[in-house]
Design a protein around this motif. Sequence first.
Motif, short mmCIF file in Angstrom:
data_model
loop_
_atom_site.label_atom_id
_atom_site.label_comp_id
_atom_site.label_asym_id
_atom_site.label_seq_id
_atom_site.Cartn_x
_atom_site.Cartn_y
_atom_site.Cartn_z
N HIS A 162 -55.43 16.60 35.99
CA HIS A 162 -55.77 15.10 35.85
C HIS A 162 -54.56 14.32 36.35
O HIS A 162 -53.52 14.75 36.29
N LEU A 163 -54.85 13.07 36.88
CA LEU A 163 -53.94 12.18 37.09
C LEU A 163 -54.06 11.00 36.03
O LEU A 163 -55.37 10.63 35.72
N TYR A 174 -45.11 11.48 29.79
CA TYR A 174 -45.84 12.89 29.75
C TYR A 174 -45.66 13.89 31.00
O TYR A 174 -46.66 14.68 31.06
N ARG A 175 -44.54 13.61 31.62
CA ARG A 175 -44.36 14.40 33.00
C ARG A 175 -45.62 14.58 33.67
O ARG A 175 -46.07 15.78 34.14
N THR A 176 -46.11 13.61 34.34
CA THR A 176 -47.21 13.77 35.11
C THR A 176 -47.55 12.70 36.30
O THR A 176 -46.77 11.63 35.91
N PRO A 177 -47.86 13.03 37.38
CA PRO A 177 -48.12 11.81 38.22
C PRO A 177 -49.08 10.87 37.77
O PRO A 177 -49.93 10.98 37.20
N ALA A 178 -48.84 9.41 38.07
CA ALA A 178 -49.97 8.47 37.76
C ALA A 178 -50.03 7.69 39.23
O ALA A 178 -49.23 7.76 39.98
N TYR A 219 -52.67 15.93 28.24
CA TYR A 219 -53.77 15.23 28.76
C TYR A 219 -54.34 14.63 27.54
O TYR A 219 -54.67 13.33 27.47
N ALA A 220 -54.57 15.43 26.41
CA ALA A 220 -55.21 14.82 24.94
C ALA A 220 -54.26 13.99 24.54
O ALA A 220 -55.01 12.71 24.17
N ALA A 221 -53.02 14.05 24.75
CA ALA A 221 -52.18 12.82 24.11
C ALA A 221 -52.33 11.71 24.71
O ALA A 221 -52.40 10.56 24.15
N ILE A 222 -52.33 11.82 26.25
CA ILE A 222 -52.67 10.62 27.04
C ILE A 222 -53.86 9.82 26.78
O ILE A 222 -53.86 8.58 26.64
N THR A 270 -55.18 5.06 26.75
CA THR A 270 -56.42 4.59 27.39
C THR A 270 -56.50 2.91 27.08
O THR A 270 -56.24 2.47 25.92
N ARG A 271 -56.89 2.62 28.32
CA ARG A 271 -56.89 0.79 28.36
C ARG A 271 -58.08 0.40 28.93
O ARG A 271 -58.54 0.92 29.93
N TRP A 272 -58.62 -0.89 28.45
CA TRP A 272 -59.77 -1.30 28.83
C TRP A 272 -59.81 -2.87 28.44
O TRP A 272 -59.17 -3.08 27.52
N GLU A 273 -60.50 -3.71 28.80
CA GLU A 273 -60.86 -5.07 28.65
C GLU A 273 -62.15 -5.51 28.40
O GLU A 273 -63.21 -4.80 29.11
N GLU A 274 -62.67 -6.07 27.23
CA GLU A 274 -64.17 -6.49 26.95
C GLU A 274 -64.19 -8.00 27.12
O GLU A 274 -63.18 -8.61 26.59
#
Lengths: 236, 355
Positions: free
Chosen positions: B135-136, B161-165, B230-233, B238-242
Amino acid sequence: MFILPISSFFPHPPRLLIVAGHFGAGKTNVALNLAYMLKAEGREVTLIDLDIVNPYFRAADAEDALRAAEIQYINPPFANTNVDIPVLGAEIQRVFPMLEQNPNASVIFDVGGDNGAVALGRYHAELTRLGAYMLCVENAYRPLTDSPEAMLENLQEIEAYSRLRCDAIVNNSNLGEETSAEDLLNAMPTMDAFAALAELPILFTTVCTPLRRTDLQHSLVKSPVLEIQNYTRKLF
Amino acid sequence: MGHKVLMKGNEAIAEAAIQNGCLHFFGYPITPQTEISEYMAKRMPKVGGLCLQAESEVAAINMVMGAAAAGSRVMTSSSSPGVSLKSEGISYIVGCDLPCVIVNVQRGGPGLGGIQPSQADYYQATKANGHGDLHLFVVAPASVQEMATLTGVAFVVADKYRTPALILADGALGQMMEPVEFEVEKKTDLPEKSWAANGHGGKRKKNIINSLFMDPVDLENSIKERFARYAAIAENETRWEELMVEDADIVMVAYGITSRICKTAINAARAKGIKVGLIRPITLWPFPSAALKKAAETAKHFMVCELNMGQMVDDVKVAIDCARPVSFYGRTGGVMPSSEEVLAEIEKIAGGLAK
């Protein structure tokens, strides 16, 4: 309120205008406003989109409106399509003899930002011979031209690429739709300092509706003020 | 800066990267994202950083891998066809657990496609921007301000998290101009890059960065460890707008530039008495499934709107366990829908619900 005709902002009748300046300074919008205003004064106006830099948000967005206003509009043959090749159309060449024959003609070159001015080189001989009047449009809220020194550097880059000298500055400082009169006033000292460094006059300071000329009645504003509209295409 | 400036979205990403400590940028020109490279070329030398135009997208992503391995904050940017070229390198970067930021200012595809705005790389970005189990972290800005803010978020999450974003933008956001204010993401709890191959100086064991495993069990273990991250990410990032979801009969789901069009359409629909709201995923991976599931308790219908043929629809259906109908409206190939078009779709659905 008495509003000066657009021609009176210029030292000579505006026949051959070049609108150059920093990338994203608002050149196309200034060029569109000048085109409509000169047309409203009865001049026969041709607007040439010479922007070989921007893929979107070009004068071509206003093509239908320009034609409806009976403004001749010459755009790159593939503007606003997927053909990612900047082309200077042969049609541009016809405006030079037209200018010589028709004293009522006004031609406006809307040039790409910064080194996009290199496209003017193609017409150097005609532009020099016919005495083009080149405007340098700057916006103090653009981060790469946010100081008098940075603006001067930008102006010199444009002059080097176009092999022409700028004749005057247009102060188009703004923050888009969020612009307040205070924002415009805050930009004045930077623009005045730039004009002093460049040894050029500020031909006019723009104020975009819904703000009005009267919002800029302040001792900080030493240049003439021109009310303009925002013709940039709205996406939402 | 600390004050507002007027910028193109592309420029805002570049400036935000620099302000967030990015010292290396490797790019290759492609419309509609070339302003990122242009801006980097002008600004990087002034901050002691490096902007290099590589000979290809493939070269650029491998340079990113090198700089990331040495512990630098590094970014590359491209547009759709160029991101496809980078996919192999991205997978290697994941396999090496290296943090970096990749920008995709999407244009129309497939193939060379076109240069007008698109969101047709949603599948690629969220499912498989490279081979292997991966995942990215994918953010989808919806304004020039978010182009800046989420660039900071991308660097922090990548390092943490040592991951590409991946910043998944589109040509419209890249080219349009809005006021923006810069604020650096200040994170003091980021781990030291003790893994970096930046010279051991005879003081520690050498660090080897590699994505090749001799023993399949070792490879499996490394993947499982990565999936725990990934589970920790998903848990933390997780971000969203309502917008007006509470009483909505119809919940629109849209991200990026399309969400801006939807907001105009939603306001127009509300003025006509239609109860419609919006959930805007800000992270596309992880997907804000919980927010959608909660909305499905009260909403009657979900409507996805994208600049593609409906690539997010399945994610919405899975999030709500297919508990409500999910319809789609979008334009593709570089065509943008008007808010009037979207409003007409909302009215069509509202008419069906009333029967």
